[in-house]
Design an enzyme around this catalytic site. Structure first.
Site, PDB file in Angstrom:
ATOM      1  N   ASP A 114     -37.151  30.852  77.973  1.00  0.00           N
ATOM      2  CA  ASP A 114     -36.773  29.442  77.905  1.00  0.00           C
ATOM      3  C   ASP A 114     -37.323  28.884  76.601  1.00  0.00           C
ATOM      4  O   ASP A 114     -37.914  29.627  75.803  1.00  0.00           O
ATOM      5  CB  ASP A 114     -37.287  28.673  79.141  1.00  0.00           C
TER       6      ASP A 114
ATOM      7  N   HIS B 252     -31.596  26.249  75.976  1.00  0.00           N
ATOM      8  CA  HIS B 252     -32.937  26.714  76.396  1.00  0.00           C
ATOM      9  C   HIS B 252     -33.349  27.917  75.540  1.00  0.00           C
ATOM     10  O   HIS B 252     -33.897  28.894  76.032  1.00  0.00           O
ATOM     11  CB  HIS B 252     -32.960  27.061  77.886  1.00  0.00           C
TER      12      HIS B 252
ATOM     13  N   GLU C 101     -27.645  23.166  80.840  1.00  0.00           N
ATOM     14  CA  GLU C 101     -28.222  22.143  79.959  1.00  0.00           C
ATOM     15  C   GLU C 101     -28.168  22.518  78.478  1.00  0.00           C
ATOM     16  O   GLU C 101     -29.152  22.347  77.759  1.00  0.00           O
ATOM     17  CB  GLU C 101     -29.692  21.884  80.371  1.00  0.00           C
TER      18      GLU C 101
ATOM     19  N   TRP D 152     -26.802  24.301  91.030  1.00  0.00           N
ATOM     20  CA  TRP D 152     -28.116  23.630  91.078  1.00  0.00           C
ATOM     21  C   TRP D 152     -27.997  22.120  91.032  1.00  0.00           C
ATOM     22  O   TRP D 152     -28.830  21.420  91.572  1.00  0.00           O
ATOM     23  CB  TRP D 152     -29.027  24.139  89.956  1.00  0.00           C
TER      24      TRP D 152
ATOM     25  N   TYR E  23     -35.580  22.995  95.666  1.00  0.00           N
ATOM     26  CA  TYR E  23     -36.426  23.106  94.480  1.00  0.00           C
ATOM     27  C   TYR E  23     -37.878  23.005  94.924  1.00  0.00           C
ATOM     28  O   TYR E  23     -38.347  21.940  95.314  1.00  0.00           O
ATOM     29  CB  TYR E  23     -36.069  22.020  93.447  1.00  0.00           C
ATOM     30  N   PHE E  24     -38.585  24.117  94.818  1.00  0.00           N
ATOM     31  CA  PHE E  24     -39.962  24.130  95.307  1.00  0.00           C
ATOM     32  C   PHE E  24     -40.940  23.632  94.240  1.00  0.00           C
ATOM     33  O   PHE E  24     -42.152  23.668  94.447  1.00  0.00           O
ATOM     34  CB  PHE E  24     -40.348  25.528  95.805  1.00  0.00           C
TER      35      PHE E  24
ATOM     36  N   TRP F 182     -39.587  26.348  89.295  1.00  0.00           N
ATOM     37  CA  TRP F 182     -39.750  26.030  87.880  1.00  0.00           C
ATOM     38  C   TRP F 182     -41.215  25.709  87.672  1.00  0.00           C
ATOM     39  O   TRP F 182     -41.819  25.014  88.495  1.00  0.00           O
ATOM     40  CB  TRP F 182     -38.868  24.846  87.497  1.00  0.00           C
ATOM     41  N   THR F 183     -41.804  26.196  86.592  1.00  0.00           N
ATOM     42  CA  THR F 183     -43.264  26.171  86.534  1.00  0.00           C
ATOM     43  C   THR F 183     -43.860  25.263  85.457  1.00  0.00           C
ATOM     44  O   THR F 183     -44.988  25.474  85.027  1.00  0.00           O
ATOM     45  CB  THR F 183     -43.803  27.606  86.348  1.00  0.00           C
TER      46      THR F 183
HETATM   47  C1  TNX Z   1     -33.589  21.823  85.410  1.00  0.00           C
HETATM   48  S1  TNX Z   1     -32.276  23.837  87.162  1.00  0.00           S
HETATM   49  C2  TNX Z   1     -33.581  23.035  84.768  1.00  0.00           C
HETATM   50  C3  TNX Z   1     -34.860  23.659  84.381  1.00  0.00           C
HETATM   51  C4  TNX Z   1     -36.031  22.793  84.723  1.00  0.00           C
HETATM   52  C5  TNX Z   1     -35.814  22.192  86.103  1.00  0.00           C
HETATM   53  C6  TNX Z   1     -36.967  21.410  86.614  1.00  0.00           C
HETATM   54  C7  TNX Z   1     -31.842  24.290  85.761  1.00  0.00           C
HETATM   55  C8  TNX Z   1     -30.766  25.234  85.718  1.00  0.00           C
HETATM   56  N1  TNX Z   1     -32.448  23.795  84.656  1.00  0.00           N
HETATM   57  O1  TNX Z   1     -34.837  23.981  83.002  1.00  0.00           O
HETATM   58  O2  TNX Z   1     -37.182  23.566  84.702  1.00  0.00           O
HETATM   59  O3  TNX Z   1     -34.690  21.356  86.048  1.00  0.00           O
HETATM   60  O4  TNX Z   1     -36.811  21.090  87.983  1.00  0.00           O
END
Ligand code: TNX
Length: 528
Positions: A191, A264, A327, A393, A418-419, A469-470
């Site tokens: 990322d 990303h 994104e 998502w 989403y944890f 996601w961390t």
């Molecule tokens: C969205 S879910 C993102 C991640 C972020 C996350 C945080 C997705 C495909 N992309 O890059 O970490 O939200 O919740």
């Protein structure tokens, strides 16, 4: 279907199996017990079971091949090694027969046997999960369990880019997934904030891309931004990846690798600036949110990414190869004269179509090697490539649209699974999380098949997965805190058909299951 158990003997299994037929009496695991095996890959699973049972019992559990079940043995049988179904999945059905004299676990395929031995562990007293020798006795109730999952994709995603987790930590997460009969571990390997997998052909990806100078303190929305003064880094060598994949494979868990593109991509562009759109010197991103730095669309960049995917496909046997796709901010594409010139050359009218073209090129490369492309639901924009699987998502709409168009879908909606979101109120007492509130009860309630989806399209929903996601999860103990018990709820929600789900039974099993998690030293959240 019969799921009733005499109340004096609740088994408290998570996930609860489909059918339980209680028998008479108890079976006792003794110091003389053998583990015998017959059939494909059952030898390795017999050794795995012995490894699970030895520390707490202190028994030897000699492992032997045997054509038939014998008294005084746990006998494991896999009846064959059928090829995967058209989507790439193996049958996971299994049966456990526990009698006073011995136990037989039978499955159509090794994957079913792997699920069966996890249920068998849970049938024993919780002390079996301890790493230290415990007193016993090691009784389990007699009876038959006849079990299979509702969904083929039951996964958990782990982001090792925003914070790196070691091989041992990832293997521990996979071990806990196995316990809950999950079958997919989706590794988000790269990322903006870090590239975490060694690629032999392009060493700078890890030399430069795996190290970030420092890390944001607090929430992304805080102003002014403040940073710690510690660099953060780490990556998996190819040998590390082989270790993780083998650890998962032994437990019949597929590790699905994700390489993000075209967005990303800041860490990769920091390592090889020629992959970017020429916006000057950049470094791996030190705070969260989305970088606007994206890959350019030169042939050389596409070949670079194909080379990366080739090394990834060599390491990961997974049928599914995840290319991200989420994104991707298009500003650099619309502002770059060179990208605009390429679009004209290719006869492409919009940046969305350009992204679809980009993903299409990757799909062709992945398909050629007999694999399948999967991507986040943005890959629907500008036209979905043939054969692509969509991971939904941004809610479920992307998944619904994809299923209606005849594409396979994995549900991963942000508001449901989403944890990295908060899990209990008041959130002021919780450690900092990204946003949201998703409780264990809500996760249990989740049904990956949206009610508005027409019956004829429902089979395209392969299943669902939880997301870790961390950005705000820097340590393993915090990771476990965010994951458990929500992953217990997800495991059962994906395993059982709707009519067999029962929130009250789940909560009561969870109370007992916490003792197992405690013996395993899992730092689970205390609620519910
Ligand atoms: C969205 S879910 C993102 C991640 C972020 C996350 C945080 C997705 C495909 N992309 O890059 O970490 O939200 O919740």
């Amino acid at each position: 279907m019969q799921t009733s158990v005499p109340s004096k003997h609740p088994l408290n299994l998570i996930p609860h199996p489909l059918n339980i037929y209680p028998g008479e009496g108890e079976c006792t695991i003794t110091a003389e017990m053998l583990i015998t095996w017959n059939g494909e890959e059952s030898e390795s699973l017999a050794h795995l079971l012995a490894e699970y049972l030895r520390p707490a019992t202190g028994f030897v559990f000699p492992v032997q091949s045997a054509l038939e079940a014998k008294a005084g043995a746990i006998h494991l049988v896999s009846l064959g090694n059928p090829p995967p179904d058209e989507a790439g999945f193996f049958p996971e059905d299994y049966t456990i027969l526990a009698e006073p004299g011995g136990i037989t676990v039978t499955a159509a395929a090794p994957a079913g046997l792997a699920r069966g031995i996890q249920t068998l562990r849970q049938l024993l007293p919780e002390a079996i999960f301890s790493n230290q020798r415990q007193a016993g006795p090691w009784h389990l109730p007699c009876g038959t369990i006849d079990d299979r999952p509702r969904f083929r994709w039951r996964g958990l995603h782990l982001d090792v880019s925003r914070h790196f987790f070691s091989v041992g930590e990832v293997c521990r997460m996979i071990e806990l997934l196995a316990l809950h009969r999950f079958n997919i571990c989706h590794l988000h390997l790269v990322d903006d904030q870090g590239w975490r997998i060694e690629i032999r052909k392009y060493p700078r990806l890890t030399e430069v891309g795996s190290q970030r100078r420092n890390t944001l303190i607090g929430h992304e929305s805080n102003r002014p931004r403040r940073y710690d003064d510690q660099s953060h880094g780490g990556f998996f060598t190819q040998e590390d990846i082989r270790t993780i994949v083998a650890f998962a494979e032994r437990r019949k868990i597929t590790v699905v690798p994700e390489i993000e593109m075209p967005g990303h991509a800041q860490a990769a562009i920091a390592a090889y600036p020629e992959l970017g759109c020429g916006s000057g010197v950049i470094e791996p991103r030190c705070h969260w949110g989305i970088s606007h730095h994206v890959f350019n669309v030169e042939e050389a960049t596409l070949s670079f990414l194909c080379d990366v995917l080739d090394e990834v496909m060599e390491l990961f046997p997974s049928r599914f190869i995840h290319i991200g796709g989420d994104e991707a901010i298009k500003v650099e594409w619309s502002e770059s004269a060179r990208v605009q010139w390429r679009m004209a050359e290719l006869g492409i009218g919009s940046e969305e179509e350009l992204q679809a073209w980009f993903i299409g090129r990757m799909a062709a490369h992945i398909d050629k090697r007999g694999r399948r492309l999967i991507g986040w639901d943005e890959i629907l924009e500008g036209g979905l490539v043939a054969g692509a699987t969509v991971m939904s998502w941004r809610g479920e709409d992307g998944g619904i649209a994809a299923a209606r168009a005849g594409h396979d879908v994995v549900m991963a909606p942000g508001n449901k699974v989403y944890f990295d979101h908060y899990q209990a109120e008041p959130i002021s007492l919780e450690p900092l999380a990204i946003c949201g509130l998703t409780t264990t009860e809500q996760v249990y309630d989740y049904d990956p098949i949206p009610s508005e989806l027409e019956p004829e399209h429902r089979h395209f929903i392969l299943g669902a997965q939880g997301q870790l996601w961390t950005e705000y999860i820097p340590t393993l103990s915090h990771l476990e805190y965010m994951t458990y018990p929500r992953a217990c709820a997800l495991a059962e929600a994906l395993w059982l058909p709707l009519e067999a789900k029962c929130p009250a039974r789940f909560l009561s099993s969870l109370k007992y299951h916490r003792k197992r998690l405690k013996a395993l030293e899992v730092n689970a959240h205390k609620r519910p």
